[in-house]
Design a protein around this motif. Structure first.
Motif, PDB file in Angstrom:
ATOM      1  N   ALA A 118     -13.007  10.601  -4.253  1.00 43.60           N
ATOM      2  CA  ALA A 118     -12.384  11.845  -4.732  1.00 43.60           C
ATOM      3  C   ALA A 118     -10.901  11.631  -5.035  1.00 43.60           C
ATOM      4  O   ALA A 118     -10.379  12.178  -6.008  1.00 43.60           O
ATOM      5  N   HIS A 119     -10.216  10.828  -4.197  1.00 39.75           N
ATOM      6  CA  HIS A 119      -8.797  10.533  -4.486  1.00 39.75           C
ATOM      7  C   HIS A 119      -8.674   9.944  -5.896  1.00 39.75           C
ATOM      8  O   HIS A 119      -7.737  10.260  -6.632  1.00 39.75           O
ATOM      9  N   ILE A 120      -9.621   9.097  -6.276  1.00 43.42           N
ATOM     10  CA  ILE A 120      -9.591   8.487  -7.619  1.00 43.42           C
ATOM     11  C   ILE A 120      -9.938   9.539  -8.678  1.00 43.42           C
ATOM     12  O   ILE A 120      -9.291   9.617  -9.730  1.00 43.42           O
ATOM     13  N   VAL A 145      -3.982   4.403  -2.024  1.00 45.74           N
ATOM     14  CA  VAL A 145      -3.175   4.154  -0.828  1.00 45.74           C
ATOM     15  C   VAL A 145      -3.002   5.451  -0.041  1.00 45.74           C
ATOM     16  O   VAL A 145      -2.336   6.368  -0.502  1.00 45.74           O
ATOM     17  N   SER A 146      -3.631   5.493   1.135  1.00 42.48           N
ATOM     18  CA  SER A 146      -3.525   6.733   1.924  1.00 42.48           C
ATOM     19  C   SER A 146      -3.181   6.388   3.363  1.00 42.48           C
ATOM     20  O   SER A 146      -2.847   5.243   3.670  1.00 42.48           O
ATOM     21  N   GLY A 147      -3.288   7.388   4.232  1.00 42.43           N
ATOM     22  CA  GLY A 147      -2.976   7.162   5.629  1.00 42.43           C
ATOM     23  C   GLY A 147      -4.040   6.349   6.344  1.00 42.43           C
ATOM     24  O   GLY A 147      -3.785   5.743   7.381  1.00 42.43           O
ATOM     25  N   GLY A 173      -0.300   3.593   4.328  1.00 47.47           N
ATOM     26  CA  GLY A 173       0.284   4.828   4.882  1.00 47.47           C
ATOM     27  C   GLY A 173       0.651   4.651   6.353  1.00 47.47           C
ATOM     28  O   GLY A 173       1.685   5.145   6.811  1.00 47.47           O
ATOM     29  N   GLU A 174      -0.197   3.907   7.073  1.00 47.28           N
ATOM     30  CA  GLU A 174       0.104   3.649   8.492  1.00 47.28           C
ATOM     31  C   GLU A 174       1.339   2.768   8.623  1.00 47.28           C
ATOM     32  O   GLU A 174       2.127   2.931   9.547  1.00 47.28           O
ATOM     33  N   ALA A 175       1.488   1.808   7.700  1.00 47.53           N
ATOM     34  CA  ALA A 175       2.666   0.937   7.719  1.00 47.53           C
ATOM     35  C   ALA A 175       3.922   1.792   7.544  1.00 47.53           C
ATOM     36  O   ALA A 175       4.946   1.544   8.192  1.00 47.53           O
ATOM     37  N   PHE A 176       3.835   2.814   6.706  1.00 47.03           N
ATOM     38  CA  PHE A 176       4.969   3.735   6.541  1.00 47.03           C
ATOM     39  C   PHE A 176       5.164   4.555   7.817  1.00 47.03           C
ATOM     40  O   PHE A 176       6.261   4.636   8.350  1.00 47.03           O
ATOM     41  N   ASP A 177       4.078   5.166   8.283  1.00 49.12           N
ATOM     42  CA  ASP A 177       4.196   6.114   9.403  1.00 49.12           C
ATOM     43  C   ASP A 177       4.604   5.436  10.714  1.00 49.12           C
ATOM     44  O   ASP A 177       5.375   5.992  11.498  1.00 49.12           O
ATOM     45  N   LYS A 178       4.064   4.217  10.947  1.00 47.33           N
ATOM     46  CA  LYS A 178       4.390   3.538  12.206  1.00 47.33           C
ATOM     47  C   LYS A 178       5.842   3.051  12.206  1.00 47.33           C
ATOM     48  O   LYS A 178       6.521   3.116  13.228  1.00 47.33           O
ATOM     49  N   ILE A 193      10.846   8.128   4.909  1.00 45.88           N
ATOM     50  CA  ILE A 193      11.276   6.777   4.499  1.00 45.88           C
ATOM     51  C   ILE A 193      11.596   6.810   3.000  1.00 45.88           C
ATOM     52  O   ILE A 193      12.604   6.269   2.547  1.00 45.88           O
ATOM     53  N   ASP A 194      10.739   7.487   2.251  1.00 38.64           N
ATOM     54  CA  ASP A 194      10.937   7.655   0.806  1.00 38.64           C
ATOM     55  C   ASP A 194      12.312   8.284   0.539  1.00 38.64           C
ATOM     56  O   ASP A 194      13.110   7.788  -0.266  1.00 38.64           O
ATOM     57  N   GLN A 195      12.600   9.347   1.263  1.00 40.06           N
ATOM     58  CA  GLN A 195      13.852  10.091   1.059  1.00 40.06           C
ATOM     59  C   GLN A 195      15.091   9.250   1.386  1.00 40.06           C
ATOM     60  O   GLN A 195      16.010   9.166   0.592  1.00 40.06           O
ATOM     61  N   GLY A 280      -4.005   8.708  -3.759  1.00 39.89           N
ATOM     62  CA  GLY A 280      -3.854   8.809  -2.303  1.00 39.89           C
ATOM     63  C   GLY A 280      -2.456   9.275  -1.927  1.00 39.89           C
ATOM     64  O   GLY A 280      -1.552   9.308  -2.773  1.00 39.89           O
ATOM     65  N   GLY A 281      -2.284   9.614  -0.655  1.00 39.87           N
ATOM     66  CA  GLY A 281      -1.025  10.190  -0.179  1.00 39.87           C
ATOM     67  C   GLY A 281       0.198   9.358  -0.478  1.00 39.87           C
ATOM     68  O   GLY A 281       1.253   9.891  -0.842  1.00 39.87           O
ATOM     69  N   VAL A 282       0.086   8.027  -0.342  1.00 41.01           N
ATOM     70  CA  VAL A 282       1.256   7.164  -0.570  1.00 41.01           C
ATOM     71  C   VAL A 282       1.634   7.136  -2.060  1.00 41.01           C
ATOM     72  O   VAL A 282       2.761   6.785  -2.413  1.00 41.01           O
ATOM     73  N   ALA A 283       0.716   7.554  -2.921  1.00 39.34           N
ATOM     74  CA  ALA A 283       1.035   7.644  -4.361  1.00 39.34           C
ATOM     75  C   ALA A 283       2.053   8.749  -4.623  1.00 39.34           C
ATOM     76  O   ALA A 283       2.569   8.875  -5.735  1.00 39.34           O
ATOM     77  N   ALA A 284       2.362   9.534  -3.574  1.00 36.05           N
ATOM     78  CA  ALA A 284       3.425  10.543  -3.704  1.00 36.05           C
ATOM     79  C   ALA A 284       4.796   9.873  -3.568  1.00 36.05           C
ATOM     80  O   ALA A 284       5.822  10.498  -3.841  1.00 36.05           O
ATOM     81  N   ASN A 285       4.818   8.603  -3.160  1.00 34.68           N
ATOM     82  CA  ASN A 285       6.093   7.903  -2.948  1.00 34.68           C
ATOM     83  C   ASN A 285       6.859   7.711  -4.259  1.00 34.68           C
ATOM     84  O   ASN A 285       6.333   7.134  -5.212  1.00 34.68           O
TER      85      ASN A 285
HETATM   86  O1  KG4 Z   1      -4.171  10.763   1.334  1.00 32.42           O
HETATM   87  P1  KG4 Z   1      -3.439  11.348   2.482  1.00 32.42           P
HETATM   88  O2  KG4 Z   1      -2.823  12.713   2.309  1.00 32.42           O
HETATM   89  O3  KG4 Z   1      -4.344  11.425   3.736  1.00 32.42           O
HETATM   90  C1  KG4 Z   1      -5.298  10.439   4.036  1.00 32.42           C
HETATM   91  O4  KG4 Z   1      -6.414  10.484   3.438  1.00 32.42           O
HETATM   92  O5  KG4 Z   1      -4.934   9.575   4.852  1.00 32.42           O
HETATM   93  O6  KG4 Z   1      -2.299  10.301   2.880  1.00 32.42           O
HETATM   94  C2  KG4 Z   1      -1.405  10.527   3.927  1.00 32.42           C
HETATM   95  C3  KG4 Z   1      -0.423   9.377   3.987  1.00 32.42           C
HETATM   96  C4  KG4 Z   1       0.481   9.391   5.213  1.00 32.42           C
HETATM   97  O7  KG4 Z   1       0.486   8.096   5.776  1.00 32.42           O
HETATM   98  C5  KG4 Z   1       1.848   9.759   4.653  1.00 32.42           C
HETATM   99  O8  KG4 Z   1       2.937   9.232   5.389  1.00 32.42           O
HETATM  100  C6  KG4 Z   1       1.763   9.119   3.283  1.00 32.42           C
HETATM  101  O9  KG4 Z   1       0.457   9.415   2.841  1.00 32.42           O
HETATM  102  N1  KG4 Z   1       2.759   9.678   2.357  1.00 32.42           N
HETATM  103  C7  KG4 Z   1       3.816   8.971   1.907  1.00 32.42           C
HETATM  104  C8  KG4 Z   1       4.549   9.848   1.072  1.00 32.42           C
HETATM  105  N2  KG4 Z   1       3.910  11.061   1.071  1.00 32.42           N
HETATM  106  C9  KG4 Z   1       2.807  10.929   1.856  1.00 32.42           C
HETATM  107  N3  KG4 Z   1       4.172   7.704   2.122  1.00 32.42           N
HETATM  108  C10 KG4 Z   1       5.286   7.266   1.507  1.00 32.42           C
HETATM  109  N4  KG4 Z   1       6.063   8.046   0.719  1.00 32.42           N
HETATM  110  C11 KG4 Z   1       5.729   9.334   0.463  1.00 32.42           C
HETATM  111  N5  KG4 Z   1       6.489  10.092  -0.318  1.00 32.42           N
END
Ligand code: KG4
Ligand code: ZN
Length: 344
Positions: A118-120, A145-147, A173-178, A193-195, A280-285
């Protein structure tokens, strides 16, 4: 309001910590409501039990709002699409049980959706009152790329996808969050981290790449590398983090992006695809989005980035995925159960 030929799909997403519902009418999104769960902020990660309880509280008002925003009622619905997995079992159970009972009550089909696919599919979302968006052409590569996941996927058709490479341990995403947690940020720290990176020097600090076969990734070593990097420097300067925050974030973030692109470029070469997408969430970076465009210009790829609201977890992507399955006549049975780990 319903015309017999209309396909009106309610999408429900509850795989992690966002409760979301969306309405898709004839392939176009009319509403996408997301309730974020603030309850996890101070825990350094999502607490599964708290997440499922919050989903239970949110799901009825979120679905109600999605229907109202789309100006339809439950009687107009053709089908209900829901996330079957992967995700947190307790969270998935809330969305799945809700979709099953609503489908049974309304006597309409239910459709189980794979969260990562679905992310795709988010790339194919068109919004009813917005300009028609350009979509990728098959075959294309998507870096998801997600969490919880990091995958390079080859997409040959809406329902024909193959994983070309993926992480063997932690997700990007975990690499970012951790790392964010080690810097003292609340969860999820990726956006912070992005900000902070925006004012930092990407070449100030260096990190190394792990050795992994094929187009796969490994991020767990990077987390440890980052921990030792901080400890070593804090021993020399107790205010190391405060004095270098922007440069630390920028260097670390840039390292993750370069690492992600290293394998993506190889996959693009090998498959001969011309279209490259991220999801995925990291694509918001913001740096990942910017560098993807630059990579596209450098290599003459057509690049695709979902709109911000369709990068992080949302039900619009579940609804569009459900729409492709609906058109293919692929429905779920009432005895279906959610699955935390699910094959692609
Ligand atoms: O896809 P998602 O909303 O949830 C999962 O399916 O996991 O992804 C969440 C992940 C988290 O690790 C969050 O820190 C990361 O996406 N994320 C970002 C940014 N926005 C969300 N990582 C880096 N830069 C961002 N701007
Ligand atoms: Zn997700």
């Amino acid at each position: 309001m319903k015309n017999n030929k209309d396909s009106i799909i309610l999408g429900i997403e509850s795989s992690c910590d966002d409760t979301s519902a969306a309405v898709l009418i004839n392939g176009k999104i009319y509403s996408n409501v997301v309730a974020n769960q603030e309850v996890h902020t101070n825990y350094g990660g999502v607490v599964p039990e708290l997440a499922s309880r919050a989903h239970q509280q949110n799901i009825v008002p979120v679905v109600d709002q999605a229907l109202k925003k789309a100006k339809i009622t439950t009687k107009d619905l053709s089908a209900i699409a829901f996330t079957k997995g992967p995700g947190l079992l307790g969270s998935l159970l809330v969305g799945t049980s809700f979709a099953k009972s609503m489908g049974l009550g309304l006597n309409i089909p239910i459709i189980d959706v794979h969260h990562m696919k679905a992310h795709i599919h988010a790339h194919f979302i068109q919004t009813f009152n917005k300009k028609e968006k350009k979509i990728p052409e098959f075959p294309f590569i998507c870096l998801t790329v997600s969490g919880g996941h990091t995958q390079i996927v080859l997409i040959k058709d809406y329902l024909d996808m193959t994983i070309v490479g993926e992480t063997i341990d932690d997700a990007a995403g975990e690499a970012f969050d951790k790392a964010a947690k080690l810097l003292g940020f609340d969860y999820p720290g990726g956006p912070l981290i992005d900000q902070y990176s925006k004012k930092g020097d990407v070449s100030k600090f260096k990190f190394t790449y792990p050795k992994v076969n094929g187009y796969n990734y490994s991020f767990s070593g990077l987390k440890t590398q980052f921990l030792y990097f901080l400890e070593k420097n804090k021993n020399k300067d107790s205010r190391f983090i405060q004095n270098n925050l922007a440069d630390i974030c920028a260097s670390y973030q840039n390292h993750i992006i370069s690492y992600l692109f290293k394998n993506v470029k190889k996959a693009m070469n090998q498959t001969g695809c011309k279209d490259l997408a991220i999801a995925g969430g990291v694509a918001a970076n913001s740096a990942l989005r910017k560098q993807l465009k630059e990579l596209g210009q450098e290599k003459s790829y057509n690049t695709f980035i979902p709109e911000f609201e369709y990068c992080t977890d949302n039900a619009a992507m579940i609804a569009i995925s459900g729409y492709f399955l609906y058109n293919a006549g692929q429905f779920a049975q009432q005895n279906i159960s959610p699955t935390a780990r699910i094959t692609f």
